[in-house]
Design a protein around this motif. Structure first.
Motif, PDB file in Angstrom:
ATOM      1  N   CYS A 135      29.747  -6.161  23.454  1.00 27.09           N
ATOM      2  CA  CYS A 135      30.659  -6.808  22.499  1.00 27.09           C
ATOM      3  C   CYS A 135      30.138  -8.189  22.100  1.00 27.09           C
ATOM      4  N   ILE A 136      29.496  -8.880  23.030  1.00 30.00           N
ATOM      5  CA  ILE A 136      28.896 -10.178  22.698  1.00 30.00           C
ATOM      6  C   ILE A 136      27.811  -9.982  21.645  1.00 30.00           C
ATOM      7  N   LEU A 137      26.932  -9.007  21.859  1.00 29.32           N
ATOM      8  CA  LEU A 137      25.847  -8.751  20.915  1.00 29.32           C
ATOM      9  C   LEU A 137      26.384  -8.309  19.557  1.00 29.32           C
ATOM     10  N   ILE A 189      27.567  -9.158  13.776  1.00 26.66           N
ATOM     11  CA  ILE A 189      28.477  -9.091  12.633  1.00 26.66           C
ATOM     12  C   ILE A 189      28.675 -10.463  11.998  1.00 26.66           C
ATOM     13  N   LYS A 190      28.792 -11.489  12.822  1.00 28.81           N
ATOM     14  CA  LYS A 190      28.942 -12.842  12.273  1.00 28.81           C
ATOM     15  C   LYS A 190      27.630 -13.371  11.720  1.00 28.81           C
ATOM     16  N   ALA A 191      26.495 -12.863  12.224  1.00 27.08           N
ATOM     17  CA  ALA A 191      25.156 -13.208  11.699  1.00 27.08           C
ATOM     18  C   ALA A 191      24.902 -14.699  11.689  1.00 27.08           C
ATOM     19  N   THR A 192      25.361 -15.377  12.716  1.00 25.07           N
ATOM     20  CA  THR A 192      25.121 -16.813  12.845  1.00 25.07           C
ATOM     21  C   THR A 192      25.314 -17.202  14.307  1.00 25.07           C
ATOM     22  N   PRO A 193      24.667 -18.253  14.790  1.00 23.62           N
ATOM     23  CA  PRO A 193      24.946 -18.713  16.151  1.00 23.62           C
ATOM     24  C   PRO A 193      26.420 -19.079  16.294  1.00 23.62           C
ATOM     25  N   LEU A 194      27.001 -18.745  17.436  1.00 25.47           N
ATOM     26  CA  LEU A 194      28.423 -18.982  17.651  1.00 25.47           C
ATOM     27  C   LEU A 194      28.651 -19.796  18.922  1.00 25.47           C
ATOM     28  N   PRO A 195      29.544 -20.792  18.865  1.00 26.10           N
ATOM     29  CA  PRO A 195      29.877 -21.508  20.087  1.00 26.10           C
ATOM     30  C   PRO A 195      30.613 -20.587  21.058  1.00 26.10           C
ATOM     31  N   GLN A 196      30.435 -20.820  22.333  1.00 26.93           N
ATOM     32  CA  GLN A 196      31.087 -19.963  23.325  1.00 26.93           C
ATOM     33  C   GLN A 196      32.597 -19.994  23.168  1.00 26.93           C
ATOM     34  N   THR A 197      33.138 -21.128  22.712  1.00 26.18           N
ATOM     35  CA  THR A 197      34.582 -21.224  22.521  1.00 26.18           C
ATOM     36  C   THR A 197      35.082 -20.248  21.465  1.00 26.18           C
ATOM     37  N   TYR A 198      34.211 -19.851  20.524  1.00 26.68           N
ATOM     38  CA  TYR A 198      34.606 -18.855  19.516  1.00 26.68           C
ATOM     39  C   TYR A 198      34.943 -17.535  20.200  1.00 26.68           C
ATOM     40  N   PHE A 199      34.108 -17.138  21.159  1.00 29.76           N
ATOM     41  CA  PHE A 199      34.360 -15.883  21.872  1.00 29.76           C
ATOM     42  C   PHE A 199      35.667 -15.965  22.659  1.00 29.76           C
ATOM     43  N   THR A 200      35.910 -17.118  23.291  1.00 29.09           N
ATOM     44  CA  THR A 200      37.103 -17.268  24.124  1.00 29.09           C
ATOM     45  C   THR A 200      38.370 -17.332  23.287  1.00 29.09           C
ATOM     46  N   ASN A 201      38.371 -18.178  22.257  1.00 30.75           N
ATOM     47  CA  ASN A 201      39.595 -18.465  21.511  1.00 30.75           C
ATOM     48  C   ASN A 201      39.867 -17.501  20.370  1.00 30.75           C
ATOM     49  N   ILE A 202      38.823 -16.928  19.786  1.00 27.88           N
ATOM     50  CA  ILE A 202      39.003 -16.077  18.613  1.00 27.88           C
ATOM     51  C   ILE A 202      38.854 -14.596  18.958  1.00 27.88           C
ATOM     52  N   VAL A 203      37.767 -14.253  19.650  1.00 28.79           N
ATOM     53  CA  VAL A 203      37.485 -12.837  19.939  1.00 28.79           C
ATOM     54  C   VAL A 203      38.226 -12.349  21.182  1.00 28.79           C
ATOM     55  N   GLY A 204      38.503 -13.266  22.104  1.00 30.03           N
ATOM     56  CA  GLY A 204      39.167 -12.872  23.338  1.00 30.03           C
ATOM     57  C   GLY A 204      38.214 -12.406  24.414  1.00 30.03           C
ATOM     58  N   ILE A 205      36.933 -12.813  24.318  1.00 24.64           N
ATOM     59  CA  ILE A 205      35.938 -12.473  25.329  1.00 24.64           C
ATOM     60  C   ILE A 205      35.672 -13.710  26.184  1.00 24.64           C
ATOM     61  N   SER A 206      35.918 -13.599  27.455  1.00 24.06           N
ATOM     62  CA  SER A 206      35.616 -14.696  28.379  1.00 24.06           C
ATOM     63  C   SER A 206      34.191 -14.511  28.893  1.00 24.06           C
ATOM     64  N   ILE A 207      33.280 -15.339  28.387  1.00 29.67           N
ATOM     65  CA  ILE A 207      31.868 -15.207  28.752  1.00 29.67           C
ATOM     66  C   ILE A 207      31.592 -16.003  30.014  1.00 29.67           C
ATOM     67  N   VAL A 237      20.399 -19.566  24.121  1.00 28.88           N
ATOM     68  CA  VAL A 237      21.581 -20.377  24.418  1.00 28.88           C
ATOM     69  C   VAL A 237      21.213 -21.845  24.312  1.00 28.88           C
ATOM     70  N   THR A 238      22.041 -22.585  23.599  1.00 30.19           N
ATOM     71  CA  THR A 238      21.891 -24.035  23.542  1.00 30.19           C
ATOM     72  C   THR A 238      23.147 -24.674  24.119  1.00 30.19           C
ATOM     73  N   ALA A 239      23.030 -25.912  24.538  1.00 32.97           N
ATOM     74  CA  ALA A 239      24.143 -26.610  25.187  1.00 32.97           C
ATOM     75  C   ALA A 239      24.745 -27.664  24.262  1.00 32.97           C
ATOM     76  N   LYS A 240      25.930 -28.133  24.673  1.00 36.41           N
ATOM     77  CA  LYS A 240      26.643 -29.255  24.023  1.00 36.41           C
ATOM     78  C   LYS A 240      26.875 -29.032  22.536  1.00 36.41           C
ATOM     79  N   PRO A 241      27.784 -28.138  22.134  1.00 33.71           N
ATOM     80  CA  PRO A 241      28.492 -27.182  22.972  1.00 33.71           C
ATOM     81  C   PRO A 241      27.618 -25.954  23.254  1.00 33.71           C
ATOM     82  N   ILE A 242      27.995 -25.171  24.262  1.00 36.72           N
ATOM     83  CA  ILE A 242      27.255 -23.946  24.555  1.00 36.72           C
ATOM     84  C   ILE A 242      27.355 -23.010  23.358  1.00 36.72           C
ATOM     85  N   THR A 243      26.202 -22.632  22.814  1.00 35.96           N
ATOM     86  CA  THR A 243      26.143 -21.800  21.617  1.00 35.96           C
ATOM     87  C   THR A 243      25.192 -20.634  21.860  1.00 35.96           C
TER      88      THR A 243
END
Length: 231
Positions: free
Chosen positions: A12-14, A19-37, A53-59
Motif C-alpha cells: 500500500c505504501i508503494l 498513484i500520487k507520483a510525487t515524494p510524500l511526507p510520512q505524515t501524509y500516510f498517517t493523517n490522510i491514507v491511514g497507514i502508520s509507517i 527516504v529523506t529527513a526533516k520531515p521524513i519523506t
C-alpha cells in the motif's frame, strides 16, 4: 523478489507513492491514507531499494525499482487476509491495469498526468502522444508562481485525498517549507475569506502533537489547525 517479502502495508505504501507520483511526507500516510509507517517498514523498503527516504520531515519517494515493483500491483491478486478494503483496492488496481493496457500508456505517464476536466479522457483516447505534460514539481511551482495563496492551494491539492478533505496545517507547512512562515500565515488568513476554504480548530485538543499546535494560524483570536478546500 518473492511475494512474501512484502506485506499488504508495504504494498500500500508503494501503490500510494505510485498513484500520487510525487515524494510524500510520512505524515501524509498517517493523517490522510491511514497507514502508520513504522521504522521497520521504511528499513525493509530501503533494503530492497524500492524507496528513498529523506529527513526533516521524513519523506518517502519511489526509486526506479520501486516504480517497477509498484506497477506489478496493477492487475495482481489481492494478498491473503487483505480484508474488504484490500480486496476492493485490488479490484480498482485491476481496472487501472486494463485501462493502461487499452490506452497504450505507461503507468508512470498515467499517474503523472495533470488532471484538468476532460483532459485525461481525451488524452487516453488519442494515445500516449497526446498526454498532457506532467504536473510541475514543487520547486518549479515555487519559482514560477510568486503568490503564496496559489502555492497554499497547490500544496493542499498534493496532500488532500479529495477536495473538501481536512489537512493538518503542520503537513501543509512541511510542503511549503521554502516559504517564510509569515507569508504562509498571511496567505491562509486571506484564503479564509474565500467561500470554498475552511480553516478550523482541532475539535479534540488533547490529540494535538506539539508540532501541530505550533503550526496553527490564529484567526479571530482562535488557533486553526486544519484546512479544507472544496472544489
Amino acid at each position: 523478489m518473492s511475494e512474501k517479502e512484502l506485506t499488504l502495508v508495504d504494498r500500500c505504501i508503494l501503490v500510494t507513492l505510485m498513484i500520487k507520483a510525487t515524494p510524500l511526507p510520512q505524515t501524509y500516510f498517517t493523517n490522510i491514507v491511514g497507514i502508520s509507517i513504522k521504522p521497520d517498514h521504511r528499513r525493509k523498503l530501503l533494503s530492497l531499494e524500492l524507496i528513498e527516504v529523506t529527513a526533516k520531515p521524513i519523506t518517502l519517494a519511489l526509486t526506479d525499482e520501486g516504480w517497477r515493483r509498484a506497477g506489478e500491483e496493477l492487475g495482481a491478486e489481492a494478498p491473503k487476509r487483505a480484508g474488504a478494503a484490500g480486496g476492493t483496492l485490488y479490484v480498482a488496481l485491476d481496472f487501472l491495469r486494463r485501462l493502461i493496457d487499452h490506452s497504450g500508456t505507461q503507468a508512470d505517464d498515467l499517474f503523472r498526468l495533470q488532471i484538468n476536466g476532460g483532459d485525461v479522457v481525451s488524452a487516453l483516447a488519442a494515445g500516449p502522444s497526446a498526454l498532457p505534460d506532467a504536473a510541475p514539481s514543487q520547486d518549479a511551482v515555487a519559482t514560477t508562481d510568486a503568490d503564496p495563496a496559489i502555492l497554499v492551494r497547490r500544496a493542499y491539492q498534493e496532500l488532500a485525498g479529495k477536495p473538501g478533505d481536512y489537512v493538518m496545517l503542520s503537513d501543509l507547512r512541511s510542503v511549503l517549507d521554502d516559504l517564510p512562515r509569515a507569508e504562509v500565515d498571511a496567505a491562509l488568513i486571506r484564503l479564509n475569506r474565500d467561500r470554498n476554504v475552511h480553516l478550523v480548530p482541532e475539535s479534540n485538543q488533547k490529540v494535538l502533537r506539539p508540532e501541530e499546535r505550533a503550526a496553527a494560524v490564529s484567526i479571530g483570536n482562535q488557533d486553526k489547525h486544519l484546512i479544507a478546500i472544496s472544489s
